[in-house]
Write an enzyme that holds these catalytic residues in place. Sequence first.
Site, PDB file in Angstrom:
ATOM      1  N   PHE A 121      37.687 -32.369 -18.487  1.00  0.00           N
ATOM      2  CA  PHE A 121      36.776 -31.286 -18.104  1.00  0.00           C
ATOM      3  C   PHE A 121      36.508 -31.408 -16.611  1.00  0.00           C
ATOM      4  CE2 PHE A 121      33.599 -28.423 -20.349  1.00  0.00           C
ATOM      5  CZ  PHE A 121      34.490 -27.987 -21.306  1.00  0.00           C
ATOM      6  N   GLN A 234      23.575 -22.187 -12.558  1.00  0.00           N
ATOM      7  CA  GLN A 234      25.026 -22.349 -12.649  1.00  0.00           C
ATOM      8  C   GLN A 234      25.705 -21.059 -13.107  1.00  0.00           C
ATOM      9  OE1 GLN A 234      27.075 -25.071 -15.695  1.00  0.00           O
ATOM     10  NE2 GLN A 234      27.514 -26.006 -13.715  1.00  0.00           N
ATOM     11  N   HIS A 236      29.066 -20.012 -14.420  1.00  0.00           N
ATOM     12  CA  HIS A 236      30.309 -20.580 -14.955  1.00  0.00           C
ATOM     13  C   HIS A 236      31.465 -19.726 -14.437  1.00  0.00           C
ATOM     14  CE1 HIS A 236      33.330 -21.901 -17.818  1.00  0.00           C
ATOM     15  NE2 HIS A 236      32.495 -22.817 -18.278  1.00  0.00           N
ATOM     16  N   LEU A 250      31.375 -16.455 -22.734  1.00  0.00           N
ATOM     17  CA  LEU A 250      32.010 -17.620 -22.113  1.00  0.00           C
ATOM     18  C   LEU A 250      33.464 -17.823 -22.541  1.00  0.00           C
ATOM     19  CD1 LEU A 250      30.985 -19.975 -20.246  1.00  0.00           C
ATOM     20  CD2 LEU A 250      31.195 -21.391 -22.275  1.00  0.00           C
ATOM     21  N   GLU A 253      35.712 -24.069 -20.486  1.00  0.00           N
ATOM     22  CA  GLU A 253      36.465 -24.874 -19.516  1.00  0.00           C
ATOM     23  C   GLU A 253      37.562 -25.671 -20.224  1.00  0.00           C
ATOM     24  OE1 GLU A 253      33.641 -26.355 -16.775  1.00  0.00           O
ATOM     25  OE2 GLU A 253      34.781 -28.153 -16.392  1.00  0.00           O
ATOM     26  N   ARG A 309      32.257 -26.573 -11.250  1.00  0.00           N
ATOM     27  CA  ARG A 309      32.104 -25.151 -11.556  1.00  0.00           C
ATOM     28  C   ARG A 309      31.654 -24.326 -10.355  1.00  0.00           C
ATOM     29  NH1 ARG A 309      29.328 -25.733 -17.559  1.00  0.00           N
ATOM     30  NH2 ARG A 309      31.288 -26.258 -18.573  1.00  0.00           N
ATOM     31  N   HIS A 380      25.213 -19.040 -16.556  1.00  0.00           N
ATOM     32  CA  HIS A 380      25.477 -19.901 -17.699  1.00  0.00           C
ATOM     33  C   HIS A 380      24.358 -20.893 -17.993  1.00  0.00           C
ATOM     34  CE1 HIS A 380      27.947 -21.963 -20.570  1.00  0.00           C
ATOM     35  NE2 HIS A 380      27.975 -23.085 -19.880  1.00  0.00           N
ATOM     36  N   ARG A 415      25.707 -28.860 -12.652  1.00  0.00           N
ATOM     37  CA  ARG A 415      25.964 -29.648 -13.867  1.00  0.00           C
ATOM     38  C   ARG A 415      27.453 -29.727 -14.143  1.00  0.00           C
ATOM     39  NH1 ARG A 415      26.886 -28.487 -19.464  1.00  0.00           N
ATOM     40  NH2 ARG A 415      26.663 -26.260 -19.109  1.00  0.00           N
TER      41      ARG A 415
HETATM   42  C1  LIG Z   1      28.792 -20.309 -24.778  1.00  0.00           C
HETATM   43  C2  LIG Z   1      28.283 -21.624 -24.312  1.00  0.00           C
HETATM   44  C3  LIG Z   1      29.083 -22.749 -24.387  1.00  0.00           C
HETATM   45  C4  LIG Z   1      28.619 -23.993 -23.963  1.00  0.00           C
HETATM   46  N1  LIG Z   1      29.418 -25.084 -24.077  1.00  0.00           N
HETATM   47  C5  LIG Z   1      28.935 -26.306 -23.717  1.00  0.00           C
HETATM   48  C6  LIG Z   1      29.722 -27.483 -23.893  1.00  0.00           C
HETATM   49  O1  LIG Z   1      30.835 -27.441 -24.405  1.00  0.00           O
HETATM   50  N2  LIG Z   1      29.199 -28.663 -23.514  1.00  0.00           N
HETATM   51  C7  LIG Z   1      27.953 -28.762 -22.957  1.00  0.00           C
HETATM   52  O2  LIG Z   1      27.545 -29.868 -22.634  1.00  0.00           O
HETATM   53  N3  LIG Z   1      27.191 -27.661 -22.791  1.00  0.00           N
HETATM   54  C8  LIG Z   1      27.638 -26.451 -23.165  1.00  0.00           C
HETATM   55  N4  LIG Z   1      26.853 -25.341 -23.004  1.00  0.00           N
HETATM   56  C9  LIG Z   1      25.468 -25.512 -22.561  1.00  0.00           C
HETATM   57  C10 LIG Z   1      24.632 -26.016 -23.722  1.00  0.00           C
HETATM   58  O3  LIG Z   1      25.087 -25.434 -24.921  1.00  0.00           O
HETATM   59  C11 LIG Z   1      23.151 -25.704 -23.567  1.00  0.00           C
HETATM   60  O4  LIG Z   1      22.733 -26.098 -22.305  1.00  0.00           O
HETATM   61  C12 LIG Z   1      22.363 -26.467 -24.621  1.00  0.00           C
HETATM   62  O5  LIG Z   1      22.844 -26.155 -25.904  1.00  0.00           O
HETATM   63  C13 LIG Z   1      20.875 -26.202 -24.559  1.00  0.00           C
HETATM   64  O6  LIG Z   1      20.291 -26.885 -25.649  1.00  0.00           O
HETATM   65  P1  LIG Z   1      18.723 -26.960 -25.831  1.00  0.00           P
HETATM   66  O7  LIG Z   1      18.474 -27.818 -27.019  1.00  0.00           O
HETATM   67  O8  LIG Z   1      18.095 -27.346 -24.545  1.00  0.00           O
HETATM   68  O9  LIG Z   1      18.303 -25.447 -26.132  1.00  0.00           O
HETATM   69  P2  LIG Z   1      18.864 -24.375 -27.210  1.00  0.00           P
HETATM   70  O10 LIG Z   1      20.008 -24.853 -27.992  1.00  0.00           O
HETATM   71  O11 LIG Z   1      19.006 -23.066 -26.554  1.00  0.00           O
HETATM   72  O12 LIG Z   1      17.646 -24.187 -28.150  1.00  0.00           O
HETATM   73  C14 LIG Z   1      16.490 -23.532 -27.677  1.00  0.00           C
HETATM   74  C15 LIG Z   1      15.577 -23.410 -28.856  1.00  0.00           C
HETATM   75  O13 LIG Z   1      14.287 -23.042 -28.389  1.00  0.00           O
HETATM   76  C16 LIG Z   1      13.788 -21.978 -29.176  1.00  0.00           C
HETATM   77  N5  LIG Z   1      12.818 -21.247 -28.374  1.00  0.00           N
HETATM   78  C17 LIG Z   1      12.977 -20.737 -27.123  1.00  0.00           C
HETATM   79  N6  LIG Z   1      11.819 -20.182 -26.725  1.00  0.00           N
HETATM   80  C18 LIG Z   1      10.936 -20.354 -27.720  1.00  0.00           C
HETATM   81  C19 LIG Z   1       9.579 -19.979 -27.918  1.00  0.00           C
HETATM   82  N7  LIG Z   1       8.874 -19.320 -26.997  1.00  0.00           N
HETATM   83  N8  LIG Z   1       8.978 -20.289 -29.098  1.00  0.00           N
HETATM   84  C20 LIG Z   1       9.658 -20.943 -30.079  1.00  0.00           C
HETATM   85  N9  LIG Z   1      10.948 -21.328 -29.930  1.00  0.00           N
HETATM   86  C21 LIG Z   1      11.564 -21.035 -28.773  1.00  0.00           C
HETATM   87  C22 LIG Z   1      15.009 -21.199 -29.566  1.00  0.00           C
HETATM   88  O14 LIG Z   1      14.774 -20.406 -30.687  1.00  0.00           O
HETATM   89  C23 LIG Z   1      15.987 -22.350 -29.851  1.00  0.00           C
HETATM   90  O15 LIG Z   1      15.757 -22.815 -31.152  1.00  0.00           O
HETATM   91  C24 LIG Z   1      27.320 -24.091 -23.425  1.00  0.00           C
HETATM   92  C25 LIG Z   1      26.517 -22.969 -23.330  1.00  0.00           C
HETATM   93  C26 LIG Z   1      26.994 -21.736 -23.766  1.00  0.00           C
HETATM   94  C27 LIG Z   1      26.130 -20.539 -23.637  1.00  0.00           C
END
Ligand SMILES: Cc1cc2nc3c(=O)[nH]c(=O)nc-3n(C[C@H](O)[C@H](O)[C@H](O)COP(=O)(O)OP(=O)(O)OC[C@H]3O[C@@H](n4cnc5c(N)ncnc54)[C@H](O)[C@@H]3O)c2cc1C
Length: 604
Positions: A121, A234, A236, A250, A253, A309, A380, A415
């Site tokens: 990556f 970021q 992407h 998306l 990568e 990126r 992203h 990142r």
């Molecule tokens: C398409 C895509 C592919 C990706 N691929 C990768 C990868 O391969 N490797 C990598 O390292 N990263 C990747 N990323 C980035 C990574 O997925 C995210 O940064 C990460 O999943 C964020 O996780 P989190 O637990 O912080 O939040 P999230 O998984 O977004 O969870 C947020 C949670 O908070 C809740 N929430 C938000 N606001 C509120 C509120 N006001 N009240 C109650 N609940 C709320 C939502 O409902 C959700 O349950 C990717 C991102 C995308 C979009």
Amino acid sequence: MPEYQVYDHDVLVIGAGGAGLRAAIEAAGSGVTVGLVCKSLLGKAHTVMAEGGIAAALANVDDRDSWRVHFADTMRGGQYVNNWRMAELHAREAPDRVRELEAWGAVFDRTEDGRILQRNFGGHRYPRLAHVGDRTGLEMIRTLQDRATYAGIDVHMECTVLSLLTDDNRVAGVLAYDRERGRFRLFRARAVVLATGGVGRAYKITSNSWEYTGDGHALAYRAGAELVDMEYVQFHPTGMIWPPSVCGILVTEGVRGEGGILTNKDGRRFMFDDIPPAYRAQTADNEEEGWRYTQGDKAARRPPELLTRDHVARCIVREIKAGRGSPHGGVFLDIAWIGRKLSNAADHIQRKLPSMYHQFKQLADIDITREPMEVGPTTHYIMGGVRVDPETQMSSVEGLFAAGECAAGINGANRLGGNSLSDLLVFGKRAGQYAACFARQHTAAAVDDGQADEASRRALAPFDRASGGTSPYAIQSELQERMQELVGIVRTEAELRQALDVIARLHDDVAQVAIGGHREYNTGWHTALDLPNLLLVSEAIARSALERRESRGAHFRDDYPDKDSALGRISMVVKRGPGGSMRLVPELIPDLPGELTAVIEEMK
Ligand SMILES: Cc1cc2nc3c(=O)[nH]c(=O)nc-3n(C[C@H](O)[C@H](O)[C@H](O)COP(=O)(O)OP(=O)(O)OC[C@H]3O[C@@H](n4cnc5c(N)ncnc54)[C@H](O)[C@@H]3O)c2cc1C
């Protein structure tokens, strides 16, 4: 005064993505009661969309890898403005967190001798991303969700938190509403963990789902916590650009990790034209060497498509601006070309990148085993977020913790791909552990009903403005357009000032938003409630970007295109000032200890 359904938990986790679930599992495991609130259904958090993999120096594919190389890669990728202690903890602890996930049942792709397979990556010196095809997030969420369910956590789905309730500088609970019926819920908790993800919905072209409206950032800020590094958004390099209905989705990568190349309309592999000095020694200087790297040749250096990126996104923008773009305003990403190298290329592509194959087939009628994709940058991820203590993840508000994308520190100015999923595991665990510890050591803080009543009154105000008010969708759409145009990949002082004027005007418009109908299943109302958060994070991004008069990582200023070494020692910290206005305070980044400086020097 409204009626509230009231719930009591020792630890309340807001968000059911990787960070929230990992925090909840850890807290529950230490014997405290845990509640988990999420905006959508359990299992549908944004983490489920993650594709490429989890970065961890397991050294399964290349035994030269170690936490030290991972740490140095993360700091170089972040342009050395990372919170170095978080980067160190992340690099050291990620391998254990991935092995733990495996022990809990996650089914990873395998090496021939049965260990977790790792892929290349951008910005990672060695193959480092543990993965499951290009559906890693799905496997991660499935595993964590199973584990959390058996840990006895109370889950409150389709419930949005509107406000944190505080007692002096201590968190006491939250006010939320259930999205189906629109009824208010009051949660009392000794400790709260924010794990709400990012802010991508502040922009028009984004890979982010509807939930990413910066809620955690805004909740924390309003409760008195600080935000940091908000200028680093970021973009992407590879999102879909055609057809318009799928613009921004998306393209992992992982495509480039498996040998995909970027070309312009003349068929030129333009990434070879601009390799930054800091990466020259590690980057292939010819196509053959780049290909050998993707096939596991340890003597080869990585192809320039796997530079960081921020750099790849800017090179793509340069090609498009110079008129060398693809028909729909992007560039070409070609994995089909590996048919010239591998006899079973089509099968190989479908096995390694099944989601990408189906995504392009179904959404764009493109067979990626035969034709190149058209791609362009998409919003992203945000490197900035709630400022936390690196060991405990506690913010400056007592009992308020943050982890995952809504917290800041580990990534600095940019990142590396894969570092988010490992961040969620490492710091989700830490947040859960220290939140539980805090809950055990403190009695419950007093909940001020007046704060809850004020928050619910504010939430219902749009129903009182019967007609003639502004539409929440119109405000959201204008914000997204203008953020894309004025606070995007390339920024200038004049445009950032213009953005701040627009945001100020939209703040006034939000005060006039009117919603018809009632509280049940009212998506217009939900959008109206998201708007103050989107505006708050947009303002924090624009203000921080204006103050950073240099170009660094994901933040590029056309009027200050170079790095400024003095600003390279500064973080932009955003706080709520007296009277509620936003205050920006530049702060010195603490020096790295000698042993970590030595690691960075050794890996240069
Ligand atoms: C398409 C895509 C592919 C990706 N691929 C990768 C990868 O391969 N490797 C990598 O390292 N990263 C990747 N990323 C980035 C990574 O997925 C995210 O940064 C990460 O999943 C964020 O996780 P989190 O637990 O912080 O939040 P999230 O998984 O977004 O969870 C947020 C949670 O908070 C809740 N929430 C938000 N606001 C509120 C509120 N006001 N009240 C109650 N609940 C709320 C939502 O409902 C959700 O349950 C990717 C991102 C995308 C979009």
